[in-house]
Design a protein around this motif. Structure first.
Motif, short mmCIF file in Angstrom:
data_model
loop_
_atom_site.label_atom_id
_atom_site.label_comp_id
_atom_site.label_asym_id
_atom_site.label_seq_id
_atom_site.Cartn_x
_atom_site.Cartn_y
_atom_site.Cartn_z
N ASP A 70 16.77 1.94 -9.79
CA ASP A 70 16.31 2.96 -8.69
C ASP A 70 15.89 4.01 -8.98
N LEU A 71 16.54 4.73 -9.94
CA LEU A 71 15.77 5.75 -10.90
C LEU A 71 14.43 5.74 -11.24
N LYS A 72 14.02 4.51 -11.79
CA LYS A 72 12.67 4.29 -12.27
C LYS A 72 11.80 4.34 -11.15
N LEU A 73 12.26 3.48 -10.08
CA LEU A 73 11.40 3.60 -8.78
C LEU A 73 11.27 5.05 -8.30
N LEU A 74 12.42 5.80 -8.28
CA LEU A 74 12.34 7.18 -7.63
C LEU A 74 11.47 7.94 -8.54
N PHE A 75 11.34 7.81 -9.79
CA PHE A 75 10.39 8.64 -10.59
C PHE A 75 8.89 8.21 -10.27
N GLU A 76 8.63 6.92 -9.88
CA GLU A 76 7.41 6.45 -9.66
C GLU A 76 6.85 7.12 -8.37
N TYR A 77 7.82 7.24 -7.35
CA TYR A 77 7.52 7.93 -6.27
C TYR A 77 7.33 9.60 -6.41
N LEU A 78 8.01 10.19 -7.12
CA LEU A 78 8.12 11.60 -7.44
C LEU A 78 6.79 11.85 -8.17
N THR A 79 6.19 10.87 -9.15
CA THR A 79 4.86 11.07 -9.60
C THR A 79 3.85 11.32 -8.61
N LEU A 80 3.86 10.47 -7.66
CA LEU A 80 2.82 10.15 -6.70
C LEU A 80 3.04 11.34 -5.72
N PHE A 81 4.12 11.84 -5.75
CA PHE A 81 4.21 13.26 -4.96
C PHE A 81 3.74 14.27 -5.62
N GLY A 82 3.76 14.10 -6.60
CA GLY A 82 3.18 15.09 -7.69
C GLY A 82 4.20 16.15 -8.37
N ILE A 83 5.65 15.82 -8.32
CA ILE A 83 6.58 16.82 -8.50
C ILE A 83 7.69 16.09 -9.70
N ALA A 84 7.06 14.81 -10.34
CA ALA A 84 7.95 14.42 -11.42
C ALA A 84 8.36 15.64 -12.48
N GLU A 85 7.36 16.43 -12.78
CA GLU A 85 7.57 17.42 -13.84
C GLU A 85 8.79 18.46 -13.43
N LYS A 86 9.06 18.55 -12.18
CA LYS A 86 10.10 19.52 -11.76
C LYS A 86 11.73 18.82 -11.71
N ILE A 87 11.54 17.42 -12.07
CA ILE A 87 13.04 16.61 -11.77
C ILE A 87 13.47 16.51 -13.43
N PHE A 102 0.75 -1.37 0.16
CA PHE A 102 0.09 0.01 -0.27
C PHE A 102 1.23 1.31 0.08
N LEU A 103 2.07 1.15 -0.23
CA LEU A 103 2.86 2.31 -0.32
C LEU A 103 2.57 3.33 -1.27
N GLN A 104 2.18 2.93 -2.29
CA GLN A 104 1.63 4.13 -3.43
C GLN A 104 0.53 4.87 -2.84
N GLU A 105 -0.32 4.35 -2.21
CA GLU A 105 -1.39 5.18 -1.60
C GLU A 105 -1.29 5.94 -0.47
N ARG A 106 -0.26 5.47 0.48
CA ARG A 106 0.42 6.28 1.48
C ARG A 106 1.07 7.21 0.99
N LEU A 107 1.95 7.12 -0.07
CA LEU A 107 2.85 8.27 -0.46
C LEU A 107 1.87 9.46 -1.28
N LYS A 108 0.76 8.91 -1.80
CA LYS A 108 -0.18 10.01 -2.44
C LYS A 108 -0.89 10.62 -1.42
N LEU A 109 -1.32 9.99 -0.24
CA LEU A 109 -1.98 10.81 0.75
C LEU A 109 -1.21 11.62 1.51
N ILE A 110 0.23 11.44 1.88
CA ILE A 110 0.88 11.95 2.57
C ILE A 110 1.41 13.17 1.82
N ALA A 111 1.56 13.16 0.57
CA ALA A 111 1.99 14.32 -0.54
C ALA A 111 0.76 15.42 -0.17
N GLU A 112 -0.46 14.79 -0.07
CA GLU A 112 -1.55 15.73 -0.08
C GLU A 112 -1.44 16.40 1.43
#
Lengths: 432, 432
Positions: free
Chosen positions: B228-245, A347-357
């Motif tokens: 690792d970078l692929k995984l990082l970009f996945e998380y950056l997308t969830l954080f809504g900041i991928a377009e800044k990177i 559930f990491l993805q949902e947690r990351l989306k939520l915490i960013a919010e």
């Protein structure tokens, strides 16, 4: 002042800029005790028995290693002091409190107004600390000097007798008198005359009483001091703090650059606290008027009106620390408000989306850096770190568009709509 | 690492504690750039062309004398950085960011989660500064090393070629290539192979593209980095900041203790700003993964996962300062919200009573330390100091139980009931 020779002129000016507060221009300026130098100076300054060389050598005291818990406590105390200074129009932290230029507009303020504000600031800070009842002793250098003169102390002995007097808060008058007579070779009848005055303290009524004193009222310096104190008490009454201030003829303060009003604050021990012997109280704030000091560094030798106010941050810090030990209080080292948890695997993805919010809404939030943390581990983490709220998200909640919000302290859980989460958290945080 | 020999081990550990951020335990810890040491280190760290000895020698940079205006700007920037760190669960300021004890629980976190949070923090801080658009370049030390290897750079030349690469943000590829070939004696065909890679940048699509690259995909280190970078970009997308990177193969960073992901932030000049030549932009934040560094100080030589994030506070400060000069912005040096004024003589008592009421309500207030100040003097003072509100009290107002509240900017005056004053001021301040 040969003691000052230990430091180069520039260093002294810098030191002064940390401890003095000049009401010289129209604006109020206060000195924060934020930097380590200032704190150490302040602490030493509150110990009248220290030599001036110590006063300087002790400056790096603030550099001692602090634990995260200690840092939090220290930051809170400093934050309170600084916010009080700002409430009174203080300029930015670590800002030199005065500049030597312009010093030709001297005397642009009327007597006792900044002095009264200093005492008001002191009261606000000491009340804000919530460390119990306190008292600020006030005296005036001119009254002290004049009193010595009318009692018959030779001028050459003023300083020595002053430093004996300063011990009256730790020693009985009998012992202080003994020191004056045996060690400082003061005539016993002179010491007795001093004793008659320095054991008195009170409010404005004591000021009035001394105006009538046959000996004191003959001395010009004493009359000047009394007139100022009377005006000061008038302003203190308007500020609503007169009952916190005690005119105390024994207050001498070790530093001889004071020229007018002097003051020193102590916490009072309640009967309850008196039992807790480990809580050592003492003078925690001090100050006064230093009209002569700055002029020494002015090429033209102008006499510059200055009032100073120092908060003994290190001493207050020790008191708070001891008290926390005695009462077993815990300190949070982070300010995290919400923890994002899940009972579910993957559930990491949902947690990351939520915490960013949450972060984007300005909410202080954390999660564990694990793909599949155990729910119990997450809840334990919140308990250990003192995080008050937990958001719990899982598959079922996702499907229904809801989320669980849990209070860590009460273990109560409520279910709310996913889209109301941020607003609900903000509401709870502003209520608490 | 002989360069480290310049500093005793303890000093280095202290320095590290200022610049590193360990995601080692479950809690997030960030390092504030509050102390002068940290700031200076951070600034130097952002200049990849400096030698390491400079990096250390430059530490007291933050001690330069600041004017009250500069202090305000500096405090605002630091305040913003610190509040962002706290939003992410950072421990108190000046707190050592890690301790060497416990380091047996290493590896308790899953890959790229703290790295992604570092980048999120950087984005929040850079957005918060409101200095225009920015971009964070990302690369990975393993991809860089692997790329050098597959291009045919001898291992002994890795560092030298790295430092040439670092100049690509100031020099053209042609010039960098020239340096590599002539000064660093790199074979021209090797330089060309490097050139083919380091001129590419993009998002996750570039990561995918390199996975398919016939040469790179043969190298184990590169594959690890790309994964690792692929995984990082996945998380950056969830954080809504991928377009800044921007994944940028030319990003090398001068410091060779990075072991994985590295990043560096720059402000982008808009076409408008490009005209203002005086506004020099540059790298303002940087960081990366330093898994090897801490282990060097660990008696057992454990490899300790660490991600670091540094904000170049001094550089940001310079940018803000230059910008303020260009746009002629003024800075308030106090936070005073209300000034207590009177047009009347002999009104000091009423002013003092009133201002104490404001202070006690937590309102930042000032008055002139004069018995009979002129109204114009008082209003001018407010204009000069940028105080937004003036309370005006006079005999007529006293009689009627009212008071005037004046906005300094608009010069509008409203009359309100005396007892509503504090509430009205608080309302206006919370609205503004």
């Amino acid at each position: 002042m040969p003691q000052l020779g230990l430091l180069p002129r520039k260093a002294w000016a810098a030191l002064l800029s940390q401890i003095l507060w000049s009401p010289y221009t129209a604006c109020t300026r206060a000195v924060s005790s934020h930097s380590q130098v200032a704190e150490a100076v302040l602490t030493s300054q509150l110990n009248p028995n220290q030599e001036k060389s110590d006063f300087i050598i002790k400056t790096p005291k603030g550099t001692r290693d602090l634990s995260p818990q200690q840092m939090v406590v220290r930051e809170k105390i400093l934050g309170m002091v600084v916010s009080c200074f700002k409430r009174h129009g203080a300029k930015g932290l670590d800002t030199p409190a005065f500049e030597l230029k312009d010093f030709d507009i001297a005397g642009q303020f009327d007597p006792m107004i900044p002095d009264a504000e200093c005492l008001k600031i002191m009261c606000e800070i000491l009340s804000g600390l919530q460390l119990g009842d306190f008292l600020i002793k006030v005296n005036d250098r001119r009254i002290l000097d004049g009193m010595f003169a009318v009692c018959g102390v030779p001028e050459s002995k003023f300083r020595a007798i002053c430093s004996s007097l300063d011990k009256l808060d730790k020693m009985s008058w009998k012992d202080v008198r003994h020191e004056m007579v045996t060690k400082k070779s003061l005539a016993p009848e002179v010491a007795d005359r001093i004793g008659d005055y320095v054991q008195r303290h009170g409010g404005v009524s004591l000021v009035e009483q001394l105006f009538q004193d046959s000996r004191l009222s003959q001395n010009k310096q004493v009359l000047e001091g009394l007139r100022d104190l009377k005006l000061l008490f008038e302003y203190l009454t308007l500020f609503g703090i007169a009952e916190k201030i005690s005119f105390d003829l024994s207050l001498a303060r070790g530093l001889d650059y004071y020229t007018g009003v002097i003051y020193e604050a102590v916490f009072l021990q309640t009967p309850n606290q008196a039992g807790e012997e480990s809580l050592r109280m003492g003078s925690v704030a001090a100050g006064g008027r230093y009209d002569g000091l700055v002029g020494m560094f002015d090429p033209k030798g102008h006499r510059v009106p200055c009032v100073g106010l120092s908060i003994g941050v290190e001493r207050i810090f020790s008191i708070v620390e001891q008290r926390m030990k005695v009462f077993g209080e815990k300190v949070r080292t982070t300010e995290t408000q919400v923890f994002v948890a899940t009972p579910q695997k993957n559930f990491l993805q949902e947690r990351l989306k939520l915490i960013a919010e949450l972060w984007d809404a300005g909410i202080k939030a954390e999660l564990l850096y694990k793909n599949n943390p155990k729910l119990l581990t997450q809840l334990h983490y919140c308990e250990n770190m003192g995080i008050p709220l937990v958001v719990i998200i899982g598959e079922q909640e996702m499907k229904e568009g809801i989320i669980k919000l849990r209070s860590v302290a009460s273990k109560e859980e409520v279910t709310i709509k996913r889209e109301h989460l941020v607003a609900e958290i903000q509401k709870r945080l502003s209520d608490s």
